[in-house]
Design an enzyme around this catalytic site. Structure first.
Site, PDB file in Angstrom:
ATOM      1  N   SER A 214       0.822  -1.206   0.000  1.00  0.00           N
ATOM      2  CA  SER A 214       0.000   0.000   0.000  1.00  0.00           C
ATOM      3  C   SER A 214       0.865   1.269   0.000  1.00  0.00           C
ATOM      4  CB  SER A 214      -0.977  -0.070   1.183  1.00  0.00           C
ATOM      5  OG  SER A 214      -1.950   0.917   1.096  1.00  0.00           O
TER       6      SER A 214
ATOM      7  N   ASP B 149     -10.255  -3.609  -4.879  1.00  0.00           N
ATOM      8  CA  ASP B 149      -9.574  -2.701  -3.946  1.00  0.00           C
ATOM      9  C   ASP B 149     -10.229  -1.321  -4.009  1.00  0.00           C
ATOM     10  OD1 ASP B 149      -7.823  -1.015  -2.594  1.00  0.00           O
ATOM     11  OD2 ASP B 149      -6.027  -2.051  -3.308  1.00  0.00           O
TER      12      ASP B 149
ATOM     13  N   HIS C  74      -8.263  -4.580  -0.630  1.00  0.00           N
ATOM     14  CA  HIS C  74      -6.998  -3.911  -0.335  1.00  0.00           C
ATOM     15  C   HIS C  74      -6.082  -4.776   0.538  1.00  0.00           C
ATOM     16  CE1 HIS C  74      -4.447  -0.436  -0.385  1.00  0.00           C
ATOM     17  NE2 HIS C  74      -4.376  -0.393   0.934  1.00  0.00           N
TER      18      HIS C  74
HETATM   19  C1  MLT Z   1      -1.223   5.981  -0.224  1.00  0.00           C
HETATM   20  O1  MLT Z   1      -1.548   6.962   0.402  1.00  0.00           O
HETATM   21  O2  MLT Z   1      -0.055   5.647  -0.467  1.00  0.00           O
HETATM   22  C2  MLT Z   1      -2.333   5.134  -0.746  1.00  0.00           C
HETATM   23  O3  MLT Z   1      -3.528   5.816  -0.682  1.00  0.00           O
HETATM   24  C3  MLT Z   1      -2.390   3.849   0.001  1.00  0.00           C
HETATM   25  C4  MLT Z   1      -2.600   4.059   1.454  1.00  0.00           C
HETATM   26  O4  MLT Z   1      -3.743   4.186   1.888  1.00  0.00           O
HETATM   27  O5  MLT Z   1      -1.653   4.101   2.190  1.00  0.00           O
END
Ligand code: MLT
Length: 202
Positions: free
Chosen positions: A104, A154, A185
């Protein structure tokens, strides 16, 4: 060494190092078990993201979900690449054999390092990643191998965003394997077993 990131280091018995990069709200301990599952022999280097969003560690600032503070992202990308380079000596890390493993937010900063500091990684495993920024310079990733695991359902990372990353990496010459899984996700056992098989074949 005075490391610039709070981190964990677990020595390995091979010359590969996995750089473990957690998701939003995680920390340096989160992905250690995942790293061991992916490669029982590799050394593990796992920093904690320095940005806090409502108390939750991340690797760079965002304005909203999926909308990144690009100035901060670039700065943090270089900080992380510098940290990895500086850690090589004291931990006896082979700089030519570092594989990033990000989930992520951690996958997004790993992708950003691939785009801005391509010499940092020999390869990357990116779980739930998107294109974090458009590089301004031509990119050469001919010797880089990347495995990407996306979730068809996701809600945070649309598959079209993952596809943009895949296309850009391939255009730069990277060898990219992408799997679109019937997942959301969260990481699934299928992600882990596919990524582990890919890593074994490197
Ligand atoms: C990010 O901010 O890198 C993406 O939205 C994934 C997350 O939620 O961390």
């Amino acid at each position: 060494m005075t490391p610039d990131f709070i981190h964990e280091f677990v020595p390995g018995s091979s010359n590969r190092t996995l750089l473990l990069l957690h998701g939003t709200g995680g920390n340096e301990r989160d992905l250690i078990p995942l790293g061991r599952e992916l490669d029982p022999n590799a050394a593990l280097l796992s920093p904690r993201g320095k940005v806090l969003e409502n108390g939750m560690p991340r690797f760079f600032r965002r304005v909203a979900e999926g909308v990144f503070d690009l100035e901060d992202l670039q700065k943090r990308t270089h900080e992380l690449a510098d940290f990895v380079a500086a850690a090589a000596d004291p931990y006896d890390i082979d700089k030519k054999n570092i594989i990033a493993v990000g989930y992520s937010n951690g996958a997004n900063i790993a992708a950003s390092v691939l785009l801005l500091r391509p010499e940092t990684f020999a390869g990357a495993i990116l779980f739930r990643a998107m294109l974090p920024l458009e590089p301004q310079k031509p990119l050469e990733l001919a010797n880089v191998r990347v495995w990407i695991g996306a979730g068809n359902y996701d809600p945070i990372i649309p598959t079209s965003e993952t596809q943009r990353l895949v296309e850009l990496l391939r255009h730069a010459g990277a060898d990219v394997t992408v799997r679109f899984l019937n997942a959301g996700h969260a990481l699934t056992p299928e992600d882990i077993s596919l990524a582990r098989d890919w890593l074994r074949g490197l």
